[in-house]
Design a protein around this motif. Structure first.
Motif, PDB file in Angstrom:
ATOM      1  N   ASP A   1      -6.335 -31.365  36.606  1.00 16.03           N
ATOM      2  CA  ASP A   1      -7.245 -32.480  36.324  1.00 16.03           C
ATOM      3  C   ASP A   1      -8.708 -32.130  36.543  1.00 16.03           C
TER       4      ASP A   1
ATOM      5  N   LEU B   1      -9.853 -28.674  32.174  1.00 14.84           N
ATOM      6  CA  LEU B   1      -9.601 -29.430  30.946  1.00 14.84           C
ATOM      7  C   LEU B   1     -10.361 -28.810  29.786  1.00 14.84           C
TER       8      LEU B   1
ATOM      9  N   ASP C   1      -8.697 -33.445  26.840  1.00 17.18           N
ATOM     10  CA  ASP C   1      -9.619 -34.414  27.423  1.00 17.18           C
ATOM     11  C   ASP C   1      -8.957 -35.335  28.430  1.00 17.18           C
ATOM     12  N   GLU C   2      -7.745 -34.999  28.874  1.00 16.04           N
ATOM     13  CA  GLU C   2      -7.057 -35.813  29.872  1.00 16.04           C
ATOM     14  C   GLU C   2      -6.242 -34.906  30.783  1.00 16.04           C
ATOM     15  N   PRO C   3      -5.978 -35.337  32.009  1.00 20.84           N
ATOM     16  CA  PRO C   3      -5.168 -34.516  32.929  1.00 20.84           C
ATOM     17  C   PRO C   3      -3.812 -34.169  32.304  1.00 20.84           C
TER      18      PRO C   3
END
Length: 279
Positions: A238, A243, A249-251
């Motif tokens: 995360d 990333l 664009d997200e964990p």
């Protein structure tokens, strides 16, 4: 005459006769069994029956051997493989925006067991269920060939695949196999897993599957196919810089796994040694 078939038939029939006598099977029970097998055939569930009885896994183990070698463990193919998956490069995304499960990035190399060298341009044929446990050819809401792909490794045998963590699922649901398992007090759940066919021109092809760690069914897979060496290890990612590194664009969860293939020559040697041991 096929003497091997003759011997096998005698053994199977003899064992069935012993069970019939021991449990005093009556004509009503016989008809129930025959009707069950008829329905299994009509619904195309014989492979599923082989799976839940542990036959598929046992034959796979006999066929591909359980000797301790460096190669990745083989496993059963299952009934939901589809050929001609979309061809992709070494960095591939097989999930769609509609797949809502936790993101998973699976990365690694395809290596030769003989010398541990990378296998450039190996093919990694991958297929899996979605986060709900549904394969695309079972779910009309998924696009054709969703969560499937044919990935070609780069010059260093590397691949990076973006997907989602597959969910567990019931393999029988409605149907004769589901009713049979319920009658004998067994569940029909499989832990989340991802299927692979890995191949290279210099090696024997590998069919296997990797399993989701900590799945509630990991210790009681309905077909008994789980092996410790095939359970993935997840790392939660995360940090913003990570990333960016993976262009997401997200964990997400990261799994690093290398597939190790036997060379064709090694397979011939192992088969010869096994034949000599049998003699």
């Amino acid at each position: 005459m096929n003497s091997r078939l003759e011997e096998i038939t005698k053994k199977i029939v003899g064992n069935i006769h012993e069970v019939i006598v021991e449990y005093q099977i009556n004509d009503t029970e016989l008809m129930q069994a025959l009707n069950f097998l008829t329905e299994v055939g009509e619904r195309g569930e014989y492979q599923l029956l082989s799976d839940v009885l542990g036959i598929s896994v046992l034959v796979d183990e006999i066929t591909h051997g359980q000797e301790e070698t460096a190669k990745t463990a083989h496993n059963v193919e299952g009934p939901l493989y589809r050929p001609n998956a979309p061809k992709m490069g070494s960095k591939a995304k097989i999930c769609s925006d509609g797949d809502k499960g936790d993101r998973l990035i699976l990365t690694g190399q395809v290596l030769s067991a003989e010398n541990n060298l990378p296998l450039a341009h190996a093919l990694v044929d991958i297929w899996q269920a979605d986060e709900k446990g549904d394969y695309e050819n079972q779910d009309e809401n998924q696009a054709d060939y969703n969560l499937r792909g044919l990935i070609e490794t780069d010059e260093e045998g590397r691949f990076t695949i973006e997907t989602v963590i597959p969910g567990p699922y019931e393999i029988a649901k409605a149907g004769p196999i589901g009713g049979f398992l319920e009658a004998i007090g067994r569940h029909d759940w499989r832990p989340g897993h991802i299927h692979f066919k890995v191949s290279h021109e210099s090696c024997s092809p590998l069919t296997t599957m990797l399993f989701v760690p900590n799945d509630p069914w990991i210790d009681s897979d309905a077909i008994g196919a789980v092996r410790d060496s095939l359970i993935m290890k997840f790392e939660k990612i995360d940090a913003p810089e990570e990333l960016t590194k993976y262009n997401v664009d997200e964990p997400f969860f990261l799994c690093k796994y290398d597939f190790i293939l036997n060379t064709i020559e090694n397979e011939k040697i192992e088969a010869k040694d096994e034949a000599l041991q049998i003699k």
